[in-house]
Design an enzyme around this catalytic site. Structure first.
Site, short mmCIF file in Angstrom:
data_model
loop_
_atom_site.label_atom_id
_atom_site.label_comp_id
_atom_site.label_asym_id
_atom_site.label_seq_id
_atom_site.Cartn_x
_atom_site.Cartn_y
_atom_site.Cartn_z
N CYS A 1 0.87 -1.17 0.00
CA CYS A 1 0.00 0.00 0.00
C CYS A 1 0.91 1.23 0.00
CB CYS A 1 -0.97 -0.03 1.18
SG CYS A 1 -0.19 -0.19 2.80
N ARG B 1 -2.09 -0.99 5.34
CA ARG B 1 -3.30 -1.59 4.75
C ARG B 1 -3.00 -2.96 4.16
NH1 ARG B 1 -4.72 3.62 1.13
NH2 ARG B 1 -2.46 3.87 1.33
#
Length: 307
Positions: free
Chosen positions: A251, A256
């Site tokens: 990410c 994430r």
């Protein structure tokens, strides 16, 4: 008789083989009811910002500053901590290699997954994310507190073997165009196509498949939780993210993508890595290739590398 002997020998050999437990979502993501029933047997770590912890937290949980499990090395931030720093962190909270650790943050905050992934990377397999986070816990009326949790009795923790679920920049670069390796960009569509720039350059790694990590969740009673397994498998298949190939997720800073990595592992994917340097490292290095826009096919993007 000879056939019977052959069957007996074969059966004996099969029984002698080690048994490997299949991965399951509940081995990576724990439900609030389970935590409520087993609260005294686990250590709970709160990965939210300190002010939120002070406004209310799972009773008995310890607040863990993000700086304690996100390191900066070589100018790259949010990397996995060193073995020495990780051991010190575990010892501060009285955690031993046998301790079951539950991490949580807000329901839609992937920092809890990053903390759990950090434990697992350093060989601590008993690390799970509280599905639904603090919102689900408090909304269901489980015990919360405003008081600081009494400091733990320090333990002695030694890492015996680090995991393999981490990729570094050179690892990713040398696998671009490899049909057996898929790069999964878990950021927003705007970050992927380069219209939202959060580093020196905007865009994505050539050949990367895009699927926003938030699609792995859905809302139930006002709280974001992990989707049911059949829905996740269908979503992954739709984007060509299949078991049997190596998946490298990333990410902006590997937060994430930690959530995505844990989801894949919970589904039994055998070859999964989180690139924790992620886009902030890749985009800030002008020598590394990028692609802007979202219209070019993955094969065409890879072909550009060969020109």
């Amino acid at each position: 008789m000879q056939a019977l002997k052959t069957i007996t020998i074969a059966t004996t050999l099969l029984l002698a083989l080690p048994v490997f437990a299949a991965a399951a979502i509940e081995d990576y993501f724990v439900q609030t009811d389970w935590l409520a029933a087993n609260r005294a047997q686990v250590v709970v770590l709160d990965a939210r910002q300190a002010p939120l912890y002070l406004l209310g937290h799972v009773d008995g949980a310890y607040s863990v500053p993000r700086s304690d499990f996100l390191d900066k090395r070589g100018g790259v931030k949010s990397l996995v901590p060193t073995t020495t720093d990780f051991e010190a962190l575990m010892e501060r909270f009285g955690i031993t290699p046998e301790t079951t650790v539950i991490t949580y943050a807000e329901h839609d905050n992937p920092y809890a997954a990053r903390l759990a992934w950090t434990l697992r990377y350093h060989g601590h397999e008993k690390a799970l994310v509280l599905d639904g986070g603090y919102e689900k816990w408090s909304k269901e009326g489980h015990p919360t507190s405003l008081l600081l949790t009494t400091a733990a009795v320090p333990s002695e923790y030694r890492v015996t073997s680090s995991g393999e679920a981490r990729a570094e920049v050179d690892y990713v670069l040398t696998r671009l165009g490899n049909p057996g390796v898929l790069i999964w960009d878990t950021r927003t569509p705007e970050e992927y196509d380069g219209t939202k720039v959060r580093a020196d350059r905007g865009g994505h790694i050539p050949g990367a498949v895009h699927l926003n990590w938030t699609e792995l969740q859905h809302e139930v009673n006002g709280v974001k939780v992990l989707r049911p397994e059949p829905e996740i498998l269908a979503l992954l298949a739709e984007h060509g993210i299949n078991d049997g190939q190596e998946i490298v997720a990333h990410c902006q800073t590997g937060i994430r993508s930690s959530y995505a990595t844990l989801v894949l592992q919970s589904l039994g994917y055998q070859q999964v890595k989180n690139y924790d340097g992620s886009w902030i490292e890749w985009a800030n290095n002008p020598d590394l290739p990028i692609v802007t826009g979202a219209e070019t096919s993955h094969s065409d993007e890879i072909a550009l590398l060969r020109k």
